[in-house]
Design an enzyme around this catalytic site. Structure first.
Site, PDB file in Angstrom:
ATOM      1  N   TYR A  72       0.833  -1.216   0.000  1.00 30.71           N
ATOM      2  CA  TYR A  72       0.000   0.000   0.000  1.00 30.71           C
ATOM      3  C   TYR A  72       0.861   1.256   0.000  1.00 30.71           C
ATOM      4  CZ  TYR A  72      -4.603  -1.866  -0.195  1.00 30.71           C
ATOM      5  OH  TYR A  72      -5.745  -2.466  -0.650  1.00 30.71           O
ATOM      6  N   LYS A  88      -4.057   7.711   2.998  1.00 28.08           N
ATOM      7  CA  LYS A  88      -5.277   7.420   3.751  1.00 28.08           C
ATOM      8  C   LYS A  88      -5.173   7.951   5.182  1.00 28.08           C
ATOM      9  CE  LYS A  88      -7.813   5.299   0.645  1.00 28.08           C
ATOM     10  NZ  LYS A  88      -8.824   6.133  -0.059  1.00 28.08           N
TER      11      LYS A  88
HETATM   12  P1  NAD Z   1     -12.961   2.745  -8.301  1.00 26.46           P
HETATM   13  O1  NAD Z   1     -11.791   2.639  -9.226  1.00 26.46           O
HETATM   14  O2  NAD Z   1     -14.243   2.185  -8.750  1.00 26.46           O
HETATM   15  O3  NAD Z   1     -13.180   4.249  -7.836  1.00 26.46           O
HETATM   16  C1  NAD Z   1     -12.119   5.175  -7.734  1.00 26.46           C
HETATM   17  C2  NAD Z   1     -12.630   6.440  -8.365  1.00 26.46           C
HETATM   18  O4  NAD Z   1     -11.683   7.501  -8.182  1.00 26.46           O
HETATM   19  C3  NAD Z   1     -12.832   6.286  -9.884  1.00 26.46           C
HETATM   20  O5  NAD Z   1     -14.151   6.640 -10.213  1.00 26.46           O
HETATM   21  C4  NAD Z   1     -11.848   7.308 -10.455  1.00 26.46           C
HETATM   22  O6  NAD Z   1     -12.313   7.892 -11.659  1.00 26.46           O
HETATM   23  C5  NAD Z   1     -11.824   8.320  -9.315  1.00 26.46           C
HETATM   24  N1  NAD Z   1     -10.707   9.251  -9.435  1.00 26.46           N
HETATM   25  C6  NAD Z   1      -9.369   9.003  -9.410  1.00 26.46           C
HETATM   26  N2  NAD Z   1      -8.675  10.144  -9.625  1.00 26.46           N
HETATM   27  C7  NAD Z   1      -9.624  11.133  -9.771  1.00 26.46           C
HETATM   28  C8  NAD Z   1      -9.551  12.526 -10.023  1.00 26.46           C
HETATM   29  N3  NAD Z   1      -8.382  13.165 -10.181  1.00 26.46           N
HETATM   30  N4  NAD Z   1     -10.716  13.235 -10.124  1.00 26.46           N
HETATM   31  C9  NAD Z   1     -11.923  12.616  -9.980  1.00 26.46           C
HETATM   32  N5  NAD Z   1     -12.044  11.297  -9.744  1.00 26.46           N
HETATM   33  C10 NAD Z   1     -10.908  10.578  -9.652  1.00 26.46           C
HETATM   34  O7  NAD Z   1     -12.457   1.996  -6.969  1.00 26.46           O
HETATM   35  P2  NAD Z   1     -13.074   1.970  -5.493  1.00 26.46           P
HETATM   36  O8  NAD Z   1     -12.389   0.825  -4.837  1.00 26.46           O
HETATM   37  O9  NAD Z   1     -14.553   2.035  -5.540  1.00 26.46           O
HETATM   38  O10 NAD Z   1     -12.473   3.308  -4.841  1.00 26.46           O
HETATM   39  C11 NAD Z   1     -13.269   4.276  -4.196  1.00 26.46           C
HETATM   40  C12 NAD Z   1     -12.634   4.674  -2.877  1.00 26.46           C
HETATM   41  O11 NAD Z   1     -12.702   3.557  -1.987  1.00 26.46           O
HETATM   42  C13 NAD Z   1     -11.144   5.038  -2.982  1.00 26.46           C
HETATM   43  O12 NAD Z   1     -10.878   6.125  -2.115  1.00 26.46           O
HETATM   44  C14 NAD Z   1     -10.472   3.776  -2.468  1.00 26.46           C
HETATM   45  O13 NAD Z   1      -9.169   4.021  -1.978  1.00 26.46           O
HETATM   46  C15 NAD Z   1     -11.440   3.403  -1.366  1.00 26.46           C
HETATM   47  N6  NAD Z   1     -11.316   2.045  -0.836  1.00 26.46           N
HETATM   48  C16 NAD Z   1     -11.331   0.974  -1.663  1.00 26.46           C
HETATM   49  C17 NAD Z   1     -11.170  -0.297  -1.138  1.00 26.46           C
HETATM   50  C18 NAD Z   1     -11.127  -1.509  -2.036  1.00 26.46           C
HETATM   51  O14 NAD Z   1     -10.648  -2.562  -1.611  1.00 26.46           O
HETATM   52  N7  NAD Z   1     -11.624  -1.408  -3.270  1.00 26.46           N
HETATM   53  C19 NAD Z   1     -11.040  -0.481   0.252  1.00 26.46           C
HETATM   54  C20 NAD Z   1     -11.060   0.648   1.074  1.00 26.46           C
HETATM   55  C21 NAD Z   1     -11.183   1.895   0.529  1.00 26.46           C
END
Ligand code: NAD
Length: 260
Positions: free
Chosen positions: A157, A164
């Site tokens: 990570y 985060k």
């Molecule tokens: P995802 O790829 O579906 O969503 C990430 C989003 O961030 C995408 O829609 C992307 O277009 C957007 N993004 C990135 N850079 C950007 C920018 N400059 N301007 C606007 N949008 C931007 O993946 P996800 O897993 O749904 O991620 C959503 C959140 O959840 C993130 O913060 C991620 O770190 C967090 N998260 C994910 C997990 C996991 O295991 N998937 C676990 C904990 C937290």
């Protein structure tokens, strides 16, 4: 029977890339509760997928906005004002770190990769909150998505864990400043979920399986469970909670190890 009726409420969801996105899991709960929802997407490439997801949902609109662009954010929140006149709920579901920064050793993180990860994954919560502030009504609420690599080392990570940690600290500072206006700010710490963002993490599949085994519930949490927690935190159900990081990970983070 308790039911949540959000038909008089408005929300902006930022960061839906496809049906697996955690932002979409949250949006589905808001839409099911009758909320009017605007969506922003990062770039035009993502527009068709979002249009497909929203087919048949009348209470929605979409707009392109890169969250790192002040101009895009100004235009987006001007649109929020035109469409809704005010805003009740804001969902920040945005994160990114360059792949090179997660492939290598943390000690090798370049200034450019550090700045990108921190800017996209942490600072955008601050800039988005600032743009939203004049529109947010009392009783309003902001939710963003974090991960436990902020608190403990999770292999690979790297700078994303640091980003985060910054996001969680930013949540507390925002909560302390916005509370006087009746606005709450919280983070959801989700366990691993199979999304596009997760695919860029080296060894994610292996980690996903290990997390399920380690969790007290013997499985990973689901994106639907993330959506339900967001609905709770955003709505009046969570009215006494602000500045908090709430976990939805089937309990995985409480464990140090599990004996077979
Ligand atoms: P995802 O790829 O579906 O969503 C990430 C989003 O961030 C995408 O829609 C992307 O277009 C957007 N993004 C990135 N850079 C950007 C920018 N400059 N301007 C606007 N949008 C931007 O993946 P996800 O897993 O749904 O991620 C959503 C959140 O959840 C993130 O913060 C991620 O770190 C967090 N998260 C994910 C997990 C996991 O295991 N998937 C676990 C904990 C937290």
């Amino acid at each position: 029977m308790i039911s949540i009726d959000l038909s008089s409420k408005t929300a902006l969801v930022m960061g839906v890339a496809n049906a697996r996105s955690l932002g979409w899991a949250i949006a589905q709960q808001l839409l099911a509760a009758g909320c009017r929802v605007g969506f922003s997407y990062q770039g035009e490439r993502l527009k068709p997928e979002l249009e497909k997801l929203l087919a048949g949902h009348d209470n929605t609109w979409i707009m392109q906005a890169d969250a790192t662009s002040e101009d895009d954010l100004s235009a987006l929140f001007a649109r929020v004002g035109e469409e809704f006149g005010g805003l009740d709920y804001l969902v920040h579901s945005i994160g990114f770190a360059p792949k090179a920064a997660m492939d290598g050793r943390f000690i090798e993180t370049t200034p450019a990769d550090w700045n990108t990860a921190m800017s996209v994954s942490a600072y955008t919560l601050v800039s988005i909150a600032r743009h939203a502030e004049p529109l947010l009504r009392a009783g309003g609420s902001i939710v963003s998505l974090t991960y436990h690599a902020s608190q403990q080392v999770v292999p690979k990570y790297n700078v994303m864990g640091v980003a985060k940690a910054a996001l969680e600290a930013a949540t507390r500072y925002l909560a302390s400043e916005m509370g006087a206006a009746g606005v709450r700010v919280n983070c959801i710490s989700a366990g691993p979920m199979r999304t596009i963002a997760a695919r860029s993490i080296p060894g994610f599949g292996d980690m996903y399986d290990k997390a399920a085994k380690a969790a007290p519930l013997g499985r990973n949490a689901t994106s639907e469970e993330v959506g339900k927690l967001a609905l709770f935190l955003l709505s009046d159900m969570g009215s006494g909670i602000t500045g908090e990081v709430v976990y939805v990970d089937a309990g995985a983070h409480i464990m140090t190890m599990k004996l077979d």
